[in-house]
Design a protein around this motif. Sequence first.
Motif, PDB file in Angstrom:
ATOM      1  N   LEU B  19      20.082 -59.333 -29.820  1.00  0.00           N
ATOM      2  CA  LEU B  19      19.608 -60.673 -29.483  1.00  0.00           C
ATOM      3  C   LEU B  19      20.682 -61.432 -28.699  1.00  0.00           C
ATOM      4  CD1 LEU B  19      17.890 -61.449 -32.907  1.00  0.00           C
ATOM      5  CD2 LEU B  19      16.707 -61.453 -30.700  1.00  0.00           C
ATOM      6  N   SER B  20      21.922 -61.311 -29.156  1.00  0.00           N
ATOM      7  CA  SER B  20      23.018 -62.016 -28.451  1.00  0.00           C
ATOM      8  C   SER B  20      23.251 -61.463 -27.068  1.00  0.00           C
ATOM      9  CB  SER B  20      24.333 -61.882 -29.219  1.00  0.00           C
ATOM     10  OG  SER B  20      24.317 -62.681 -30.337  1.00  0.00           O
ATOM     11  N   LEU B  21      23.237 -60.139 -26.949  1.00  0.00           N
ATOM     12  CA  LEU B  21      23.455 -59.490 -25.652  1.00  0.00           C
ATOM     13  C   LEU B  21      22.434 -59.986 -24.643  1.00  0.00           C
ATOM     14  CD1 LEU B  21      24.141 -55.690 -26.272  1.00  0.00           C
ATOM     15  CD2 LEU B  21      25.521 -57.227 -24.855  1.00  0.00           C
ATOM     16  N   LYS B  22      21.206 -60.132 -25.109  1.00  0.00           N
ATOM     17  CA  LYS B  22      20.124 -60.528 -24.204  1.00  0.00           C
ATOM     18  C   LYS B  22      20.001 -62.042 -24.075  1.00  0.00           C
ATOM     19  CE  LYS B  22      17.556 -56.225 -24.543  1.00  0.00           C
ATOM     20  NZ  LYS B  22      17.432 -55.820 -23.105  1.00  0.00           N
ATOM     21  N   GLY B  23      20.918 -62.760 -24.717  1.00  0.00           N
ATOM     22  CA  GLY B  23      20.900 -64.224 -24.591  1.00  0.00           C
ATOM     23  C   GLY B  23      19.648 -64.843 -25.178  1.00  0.00           C
ATOM     24  N   LEU B  24      19.116 -64.251 -26.238  1.00  0.00           N
ATOM     25  CA  LEU B  24      17.865 -64.752 -26.823  1.00  0.00           C
ATOM     26  C   LEU B  24      18.173 -65.685 -27.993  1.00  0.00           C
ATOM     27  CD1 LEU B  24      15.934 -61.358 -26.801  1.00  0.00           C
ATOM     28  CD2 LEU B  24      15.470 -63.325 -25.345  1.00  0.00           C
ATOM     29  N   GLU B  25      17.586 -66.871 -27.938  1.00  0.00           N
ATOM     30  CA  GLU B  25      17.763 -67.801 -29.056  1.00  0.00           C
ATOM     31  C   GLU B  25      16.818 -67.436 -30.176  1.00  0.00           C
ATOM     32  OE1 GLU B  25      18.952 -71.773 -26.577  1.00  0.00           O
ATOM     33  OE2 GLU B  25      17.820 -71.993 -28.464  1.00  0.00           O
ATOM     34  N   LEU B  72      12.586 -55.535 -28.227  1.00  0.00           N
ATOM     35  CA  LEU B  72      13.339 -56.545 -27.468  1.00  0.00           C
ATOM     36  C   LEU B  72      13.705 -56.003 -26.085  1.00  0.00           C
ATOM     37  CD1 LEU B  72      15.736 -57.944 -30.235  1.00  0.00           C
ATOM     38  CD2 LEU B  72      13.782 -59.125 -29.186  1.00  0.00           C
ATOM     39  N   ASP B  73      14.110 -54.722 -26.048  1.00  0.00           N
ATOM     40  CA  ASP B  73      14.537 -54.167 -24.772  1.00  0.00           C
ATOM     41  C   ASP B  73      13.384 -54.063 -23.801  1.00  0.00           C
ATOM     42  OD1 ASP B  73      16.021 -51.184 -23.430  1.00  0.00           O
ATOM     43  OD2 ASP B  73      16.741 -53.243 -23.224  1.00  0.00           O
ATOM     44  N   GLU B  74      12.188 -53.798 -24.330  1.00  0.00           N
ATOM     45  CA  GLU B  74      11.028 -53.662 -23.451  1.00  0.00           C
ATOM     46  C   GLU B  74      10.492 -55.031 -23.032  1.00  0.00           C
ATOM     47  OE1 GLU B  74       8.686 -50.951 -25.841  1.00  0.00           O
ATOM     48  OE2 GLU B  74       9.864 -49.215 -25.177  1.00  0.00           O
ATOM     49  N   LYS B  75      10.578 -56.021 -23.931  1.00  0.00           N
ATOM     50  CA  LYS B  75      10.050 -57.341 -23.584  1.00  0.00           C
ATOM     51  C   LYS B  75      11.049 -58.155 -22.759  1.00  0.00           C
ATOM     52  CE  LYS B  75       7.542 -61.265 -25.401  1.00  0.00           C
ATOM     53  NZ  LYS B  75       7.007 -62.004 -26.544  1.00  0.00           N
ATOM     54  N   TYR B  76      12.340 -57.966 -23.017  1.00  0.00           N
ATOM     55  CA  TYR B  76      13.387 -58.712 -22.319  1.00  0.00           C
ATOM     56  C   TYR B  76      14.358 -57.712 -21.718  1.00  0.00           C
ATOM     57  CZ  TYR B  76      11.433 -62.184 -25.536  1.00  0.00           C
ATOM     58  OH  TYR B  76      10.566 -62.987 -26.248  1.00  0.00           O
ATOM     59  N   PRO B  77      14.034 -57.168 -20.543  1.00  0.00           N
ATOM     60  CA  PRO B  77      14.743 -55.977 -20.061  1.00  0.00           C
ATOM     61  C   PRO B  77      16.211 -56.184 -19.630  1.00  0.00           C
ATOM     62  CG  PRO B  77      12.662 -56.306 -18.883  1.00  0.00           C
ATOM     63  CD  PRO B  77      12.899 -57.545 -19.657  1.00  0.00           C
ATOM     64  N   GLU B  78      16.675 -57.451 -19.553  1.00  0.00           N
ATOM     65  CA  GLU B  78      18.052 -57.606 -19.085  1.00  0.00           C
ATOM     66  C   GLU B  78      18.974 -58.118 -20.178  1.00  0.00           C
ATOM     67  OE1 GLU B  78      19.233 -56.573 -16.243  1.00  0.00           O
ATOM     68  OE2 GLU B  78      17.222 -55.930 -15.630  1.00  0.00           O
ATOM     69  N   LEU B  82      19.324 -49.096 -22.376  1.00  0.00           N
ATOM     70  CA  LEU B  82      19.356 -47.659 -22.142  1.00  0.00           C
ATOM     71  C   LEU B  82      19.763 -47.420 -20.700  1.00  0.00           C
ATOM     72  CD1 LEU B  82      16.165 -46.678 -24.128  1.00  0.00           C
ATOM     73  CD2 LEU B  82      18.446 -45.771 -24.573  1.00  0.00           C
ATOM     74  N   PRO B  83      20.631 -46.407 -20.461  1.00  0.00           N
ATOM     75  CA  PRO B  83      21.073 -46.120 -19.088  1.00  0.00           C
ATOM     76  C   PRO B  83      19.954 -45.450 -18.306  1.00  0.00           C
ATOM     77  CG  PRO B  83      21.988 -44.497 -20.617  1.00  0.00           C
ATOM     78  CD  PRO B  83      21.221 -45.478 -21.452  1.00  0.00           C
ATOM     79  N   PRO B  84      20.052 -45.409 -16.962  1.00  0.00           N
ATOM     80  CA  PRO B  84      18.995 -44.778 -16.169  1.00  0.00           C
ATOM     81  C   PRO B  84      18.959 -43.248 -16.317  1.00  0.00           C
ATOM     82  CG  PRO B  84      20.598 -45.913 -14.753  1.00  0.00           C
ATOM     83  CD  PRO B  84      21.076 -46.050 -16.148  1.00  0.00           C
ATOM     84  N   ASP B  85      20.106 -42.610 -16.546  1.00  0.00           N
ATOM     85  CA  ASP B  85      20.154 -41.152 -16.600  1.00  0.00           C
ATOM     86  C   ASP B  85      19.499 -40.609 -17.878  1.00  0.00           C
ATOM     87  OD1 ASP B  85      22.286 -38.811 -17.800  1.00  0.00           O
ATOM     88  OD2 ASP B  85      21.380 -38.457 -15.824  1.00  0.00           O
ATOM     89  N   LEU B  86      18.593 -39.616 -17.706  1.00  0.00           N
ATOM     90  CA  LEU B  86      17.832 -39.061 -18.836  1.00  0.00           C
ATOM     91  C   LEU B  86      18.718 -38.490 -19.933  1.00  0.00           C
ATOM     92  CD1 LEU B  86      14.682 -36.891 -17.981  1.00  0.00           C
ATOM     93  CD2 LEU B  86      14.811 -39.045 -19.193  1.00  0.00           C
TER      94      LEU B  86
END
Lengths: 231, 213
Positions: B19-25, B72-78, B82-86
Amino acid sequence: MYQVVVSEFSTSSLYYAEKKEKLKLYSYWKSSCSHRVRIALTLKGIEYEYVPVNPLKRDEFLKINPMGAVPALVDGDVVVSDSLAIIMYLDEKYPEPPLLPRDLHKRAVNYQAASIVFSGIQPYQNTPVARYIVEKTNAEEKTAWVNNAITKGFTALEDLLVSCTGKYATGDEVYLADLFLAPQIHAAINRFQINMEPYPTLAKCYESYNDLPAFQNAVPEKQPDAPASTS
Amino acid sequence: MKLYSYWRSSCAHRVRIALSLKGLEYEYIPVNLLKGEQSDPDFKKINPMGTVPALVDGDVVISDSLAIIMYLDEKYPEPPLLPPDLHKRAVNFQASSIVLSGIQPHQNLGVLKFIEEKINSEEKTAWVTNAITKGFTALEKLLVSCAGKHATGDEVYLADLFLAPQIYGAINRFQINMEPYPTLAKCYESYKDLPAFQNAAPEKQPDAPASTS
């Protein structure tokens, strides 16, 4: 006059395609974690070489998988172990059919169901843990321990899924949750003699897997390393 | 958004970092696990699973740290967790799984109580130490060749969200010596410079006892 020419390039690329290495799955017939991955591979129609590993014979296998646990997947140079990591890898590399629904909340339910199984139940029933409990206490305590973990987990799963289940755990398509449920229920019934009556949603899901070849082909007793007497 | 959390729960700790990383209150709602508040009927109405953490986002209630973090990662992607590499993504899931299923289940309150009751206190310590040792040894092997500034490279990813609380617990609650695990120790050091990790620490939570701050 036209001649059909088969160029060297096209035959050699066909040759290359045929010689491309099959995925290898290091698996143990009875491992519910391996069972989950077998379902995923079959659902996606991915051919693989089954390499049997007995998790009680650790040393050679530790080179492939530091945790010394099955399953492990070898895809060319890439080695992935842990059933969740392997399944997510497969789903991202081979997207059809998708193992997660589009809806965000339903995706969360799938992750949650999977997590209840792989962090809330399975860690308490695996062989090293069960052996430890028997050594430190006795066989009855071990049975009580495992039963307690399964009961708690199945109760939570029943509560979680009762309002979103369809033909399968989270709707009318097979998704991630089903890949974790099927092996867990299979083990609960066959290895731990759990009565499924308190869990009608789970029991109904389990019944539905009987009609699916991807699930039936992945069962422990059908694997190459299953003892003859189980088939 | 509301987060039902317990200051010392490593599972809640993971979500607090996300939550903190994504700046979500979010509104922090404490649930005292030691007092058994997770079994209160009022809490169970909100979260039938009776577990912490639980996230309430409008009508949606999600529990389980992995499910919440992926949501959270899917709803707030920034920024992406997860890195781009598989293959690197797989390493992140694997590291998280080692913590989620290989270590934490063997150190939670319910299990520790059972072992203490059925066997004794020394066995309880041996049990936890064994689980952490096995898990940290595996994590060290897994990450030694792909760690950068953080667990799987120079950006913070999913693995870091699982590692930080686990290492925190290992050091502070179970007195684990980190010397055999230089890669993990180096990652843990790297989190000290990151506000998202520091703000999520147990002793900084509203329900942490005054003596821990």
